[in-house]
Write a protein that holds these residues in place. Structure first.
Motif, PDB file in Angstrom:
ATOM      1  N   ASN A 152       0.831  -1.201   0.000  1.00 55.53           N
ATOM      2  CA  ASN A 152       0.000   0.000   0.000  1.00 55.53           C
ATOM      3  C   ASN A 152       0.865   1.250   0.000  1.00 55.53           C
ATOM      4  O   ASN A 152       1.861   1.342   0.727  1.00 55.53           O
ATOM      5  CB  ASN A 152      -0.924   0.012   1.215  1.00 55.53           C
ATOM      6  N   THR A 153       0.452   2.222  -0.802  1.00 57.93           N
ATOM      7  CA  THR A 153       1.222   3.460  -0.903  1.00 57.93           C
ATOM      8  C   THR A 153       1.104   4.299   0.361  1.00 57.93           C
ATOM      9  O   THR A 153       2.048   4.964   0.765  1.00 57.93           O
ATOM     10  CB  THR A 153       0.740   4.269  -2.123  1.00 57.93           C
ATOM     11  N   TRP A 154      -0.075   4.252   1.005  1.00 60.20           N
ATOM     12  CA  TRP A 154      -0.289   5.030   2.219  1.00 60.20           C
ATOM     13  C   TRP A 154      -0.168   4.124   3.440  1.00 60.20           C
ATOM     14  O   TRP A 154      -0.793   3.068   3.506  1.00 60.20           O
ATOM     15  CB  TRP A 154      -1.667   5.686   2.200  1.00 60.20           C
ATOM     16  N   LEU A 155       0.642   4.568   4.408  1.00 58.18           N
ATOM     17  CA  LEU A 155       0.807   3.868   5.677  1.00 58.18           C
ATOM     18  C   LEU A 155       0.329   4.784   6.801  1.00 58.18           C
ATOM     19  O   LEU A 155       0.280   6.016   6.642  1.00 58.18           O
ATOM     20  CB  LEU A 155       2.274   3.506   5.908  1.00 58.18           C
ATOM     21  N   PHE A 156      -0.009   4.161   7.944  1.00 59.08           N
ATOM     22  CA  PHE A 156      -0.458   4.952   9.090  1.00 59.08           C
ATOM     23  C   PHE A 156       0.184   4.422  10.362  1.00 59.08           C
ATOM     24  O   PHE A 156       0.451   3.220  10.491  1.00 59.08           O
ATOM     25  CB  PHE A 156      -1.987   4.918   9.211  1.00 59.08           C
ATOM     26  N   ALA A 157       0.429   5.341  11.269  1.00 59.45           N
ATOM     27  CA  ALA A 157       0.949   4.972  12.577  1.00 59.45           C
ATOM     28  C   ALA A 157       0.059   5.618  13.655  1.00 59.45           C
ATOM     29  O   ALA A 157      -0.103   6.837  13.641  1.00 59.45           O
ATOM     30  CB  ALA A 157       2.390   5.447  12.732  1.00 59.45           C
ATOM     31  N   PRO A 158      -0.557   4.779  14.529  1.00 60.48           N
ATOM     32  CA  PRO A 158      -0.470   3.322  14.530  1.00 60.48           C
ATOM     33  C   PRO A 158      -1.258   2.711  13.366  1.00 60.48           C
ATOM     34  O   PRO A 158      -2.129   3.353  12.788  1.00 60.48           O
ATOM     35  CB  PRO A 158      -1.076   2.932  15.872  1.00 60.48           C
ATOM     36  N   ILE A 159      -0.916   1.451  13.035  1.00 58.19           N
ATOM     37  CA  ILE A 159      -1.626   0.756  11.959  1.00 58.19           C
ATOM     38  C   ILE A 159      -3.084   0.564  12.329  1.00 58.19           C
ATOM     39  O   ILE A 159      -3.982   0.748  11.507  1.00 58.19           O
ATOM     40  CB  ILE A 159      -0.949  -0.596  11.677  1.00 58.19           C
ATOM     41  N   LYS A 165      -0.829   9.317  12.302  1.00 58.19           N
ATOM     42  CA  LYS A 165       0.099   9.963  11.379  1.00 58.19           C
ATOM     43  C   LYS A 165       0.047   9.239  10.033  1.00 58.19           C
ATOM     44  O   LYS A 165       0.192   8.011   9.973  1.00 58.19           O
ATOM     45  CB  LYS A 165       1.534   9.927  11.915  1.00 58.19           C
ATOM     46  N   GLY A 166      -0.183   9.999   8.971  1.00 57.07           N
ATOM     47  CA  GLY A 166      -0.166   9.430   7.629  1.00 57.07           C
ATOM     48  C   GLY A 166       1.229   9.501   7.040  1.00 57.07           C
ATOM     49  O   GLY A 166       1.967  10.463   7.268  1.00 57.07           O
ATOM     50  N   ILE A 167       1.606   8.473   6.267  1.00 60.88           N
ATOM     51  CA  ILE A 167       2.946   8.370   5.689  1.00 60.88           C
ATOM     52  C   ILE A 167       2.814   7.855   4.260  1.00 60.88           C
ATOM     53  O   ILE A 167       2.189   6.813   4.036  1.00 60.88           O
ATOM     54  CB  ILE A 167       3.835   7.399   6.496  1.00 60.88           C
ATOM     55  N   VAL A 168       3.394   8.561   3.301  1.00 62.97           N
ATOM     56  CA  VAL A 168       3.471   8.054   1.923  1.00 62.97           C
ATOM     57  C   VAL A 168       4.695   7.154   1.827  1.00 62.97           C
ATOM     58  O   VAL A 168       5.815   7.577   2.134  1.00 62.97           O
ATOM     59  CB  VAL A 168       3.567   9.195   0.900  1.00 62.97           C
ATOM     60  N   LEU A 169       4.509   5.913   1.418  1.00 63.05           N
ATOM     61  CA  LEU A 169       5.602   4.972   1.273  1.00 63.05           C
ATOM     62  C   LEU A 169       6.628   5.535   0.290  1.00 63.05           C
ATOM     63  O   LEU A 169       6.310   5.849  -0.850  1.00 63.05           O
ATOM     64  CB  LEU A 169       5.069   3.633   0.773  1.00 63.05           C
ATOM     65  N   GLY A 170       7.859   5.678   0.746  1.00 64.97           N
ATOM     66  CA  GLY A 170       8.925   6.222  -0.089  1.00 64.97           C
ATOM     67  C   GLY A 170       9.244   7.679   0.193  1.00 64.97           C
ATOM     68  O   GLY A 170      10.321   8.153  -0.150  1.00 64.97           O
TER      69      GLY A 170
END
Length: 673
Positions: free
Chosen positions: A291-298, A313-318
């Protein structure tokens, strides 16, 4: 008994209406069941379905039976509530809801009841028409769920049941979703609540906020997800450079950056992730395998017993640099900054089938924090074919290149340490496939240092085909060896055709030794470059001889036919040279193969000479003493006892001696009778 309500349109001048019914559709046997002065009538004894007719009348006359009959069925009295559910907190209090029956008439009455003893003071308990029902709940600290029932009072044969749920164990889960590096709100993130209830989805608003409807006590978990596309230039070679420097412990990632860097989901940020990001940046792939979008916590688990706020927190992979923004594509336009200039040249002296290199030049970058660059260059694919991109720096990774589709070159490179270069950054290699007078622009579509900082000024270039003259290179060798022409061994003698001003690289490869090039170029270096500005004939001379001479007088002869036979070319520092002719010495400035010479040398020295092979000659000797030369081969003097030659001597270290063999390079005295 059940009731049927009859309603009809008013009839002009009617004073009274007569109602009839029958179990069959037959007016002749219909029975009158009542009268009404209005346009409605209740049949209070309808124990089944009937056919009905209404006749209008006044004091003078009455109407006939109408053509359209009415089929009557007993009405159903239903009770609607203003809300299906009332939620209250642990402090209790007064609450209310509205009851609205389907018929606002005395016949459609209702009654209120509840079997839950903590629901108190219900009022009213009976009624007709629309009314407000109130009740109270005492303070409490336990989960409660109850019901208030609404039913008919049995005056109607058909009625429905309604109820209002009264619940106190509901709590709210809320929070926000922000981007990890900037705390920028992310709109449109879906958050899914699962657990003791059916799954529920909510979405973040423009402020990144979300809130689920109140939920009862229980165990739940919330999972964020997002499917928005990633704008171009969010994931860049600069992100790969950050991973590379993190691997080498030059910088350190936080937990969010570690998640962004783990492209292959192996739990670590490594060189594979660097390669994957470079491939993505260059358009070699349009997505990663996770998935291109990751989140913490999952995900977040709850044992819900109070209102809860949780932030993600949203995170774009890469995107290890964190440069994503909600406005969309990152601005990659070139911003003028005179400190850095990237330039492509204008090239005009090329022809069809030429192989050319085009430099991308750069002003000095010393002192700038540049750890990556990304370039997109466009050209005319009907005129040029890109064959390679090479770099001038050796301590950076790359350049990584994507030349698809034709007409566009994407280039990326990165380093552990800042870019420090002045001059040529890259070389673009092209084959010219266009025709005479064709031209192609060379255009910077994009050029970025890092992710846009520092900014640069770009200058575009061009390539134009100009028809040029063609010249012939005629190549041969003297002696034993081979010649590389532009890194290719050619079978000699050889001729090649080249365009005007084309540079040719020649390299002599001898079996034993190389002396020099001769012809239209004279040079004693094995490797030379020539510019084809006219037809040229060149020979590589591999036939070399080394004179090893002593200080003072030396008796010599030429073992080769030299390119230049001047004394000053063969023995540049010789004091003088003599030949012997007709009984006397004569000073000479040129030496001829087959003759002997006295040469005076100022110091011990070796003199190399090269030329055509000299393996035989015919000469006439004079009576008396002659100074003679020999060939390039060692040979044994023939028995001259039966000839008119009476003596042969060689000179060695100040004395004469009878030679047992002729040695190339030496001169000899010969006496003829």
């Amino acid at each position: 008994m059940c009731k049927v309500l009859l309603e009809w349109e008013y009839v002009d001048d009617a004073k009274l209406y007569h109602a009839y019914r029958n179990v069959i559709s037959d007016t002749s046997s219909a029975i009158k069941i009542g009268e009404s002065v209005t346009n409605s009538f209740w049949d209070n004894n309808a124990n089944r379905n009937y056919f009905y007719w209404v006749i209008a009348a006044n004091e003078y006359t009455s109407s006939d039976y109408p053509q359209n009959l009415i089929v009557g069925s007993p009405e159903i009295c239903s009770y609607n509530t203003s809300t299906p559910e009332i939620i209250f907190d642990h402090e209790g209090g007064s609450y209310s809801f509205n009851v609205t029956p389907s018929f606002n008439s005395p016949e459609c009455s209702w009654r209120i009841s509840s079997s839950d003893d903590w629901i108190n003071n219900i009022s009213p308990l009976f009624g007709t028409g629309e009314q407000t029902i109130t009740f109270t709940i005492a303070p409490n600290n336990i989960p409660l769920t109850g019901t208030i029932d609404i039913d008919g009072d049995n005056s109607f044969c058909n009625s429905t049941h309604s109820s209002v749920q009264v619940i106190n164990n509901r709590f709210i889960i809320s929070g926000n979703v922000m981007y990890f590096n900037s705390d920028t709100p992310i709109e449109g993130v879906k958050l899914t609540l699962e657990g003791d209830l059916n799954p529920q989805d909510v979405y973040t608003d423009e402020n990144g906020a979300y809130a689920f409807p109140p939920s009862p006590n229980g165990n739940y978990h919330v999972t964020p997800s997002y499917t928005a596309p990633i704008p171009e230039m969010v994931i860049t070679p600069f992100d790969a450079s950050l991973i590379f420097r993190n691997i080498k412990n030059i910088i350190s990632f936080d937990n969010y950056q570690q998640l962004a860097a783990d492209i292959d989901d192996d739990g670590d940020a490594d060189i594979i992730d660097v390669v994957l990001i470079l491939g993505y940046s260059l358009g070699q792939t349009d997505r990663f395998k996770r998935n291109t979008w990751l989140f913490a916590p999952i995900t977040k688990n709850y044992s819900l017993d109070q209102d809860t706020s949780e932030h993600y927190k949203g995170i774009v992979l890469g995107d290890t640099s964190g440069n994503w923004n909600p406005q969309g594509e990152i601005d990659t336009s070139v911003i003028t900054d005179p400190a850095f200039i990237i330039e492509l040249p204008d090239i005009t002296d090329v022809s069809t089938n030429d192989q050319i290199q085009i430099p991308i030049s750069i002003t000095p970058t010393t002192g700038a924090d540049i750890y990556s660059y990304y370039a997109v260059i466009t050209y005319n694919p009907e005129m040029l074919t890109c064959t390679a991109v090479t770099k001038e720096m050796n301590d950076w990774i790359g350049p990584s290149v994507n030349t698809n589709p034709a007409g566009k070159i994407r280039i990326a490179a990165l380093g552990l340490f800042p870019l420090d270069i002045d001059g040529v950054l890259l070389q673009l290699h092209f084959t010219i496939i266009g025709e005479s007078n064709d031209s192609s622009p060379l255009t910077f579509e994009t050029f970025l240092f890092n992710e846009g900082t520092p900014s640069v000024t770009t200058k575009d270039g061009s390539v134009s085909i100009v028809e040029k003259n063609r010249y012939i290179l005629d190549l041969d060798i003297i002696g034993n060896g081979q010649v590389l022409v532009n890194d290719t061994f050619e079978t000699l003698p050889w001729k090649g055709v080249f365009t005007e001003n084309e540079t040719i690289q020649l390299e002599a490869t001898p079996l034993e030794s190389f002396y020099q090039w001769m012809g239209d170029i004279t040079n004693n270096h094995n490797s030379i470059s020539i510019v084809m500005n006219r037809n040229k004939q060149i020979k590589a001379v591999f036939n070399r001889f080394d004179f090893i001479l002593k200080k003072g007088w030396n008796l010599v002869s030429l073992p080769v036919i030299p390119v230049d036979n001047q004394l000053s070319s063969i023995f540049p520092d010789a004091d003088i040279a003599y030949e012997f002719q007709q009984g006397g010495y004569r000073m000479v400035d040129r030496l001829i193969p087959g003759k002997g010479y006295w040469v005076k040398i100022p110091t011990d020295k070796t003199y190399p000479i090269g030329g055509l092979p000299f393996n035989s000659f015919i000469t006439e000797y004079h009576t008396g003493w002659n100074l003679i030369g020999v060939t390039d081969q060692v040979s044994t003097p023939e028995d001259h006892s039966l000839t008119d030659i009476t003596a042969i001597y060689e000179y060695c270290e100040g004395a004469y001696d009878i030679p047992y063999q002729f040695e190339p390079g030496k001169g000899y005295w010969l006496k003829k009778q």
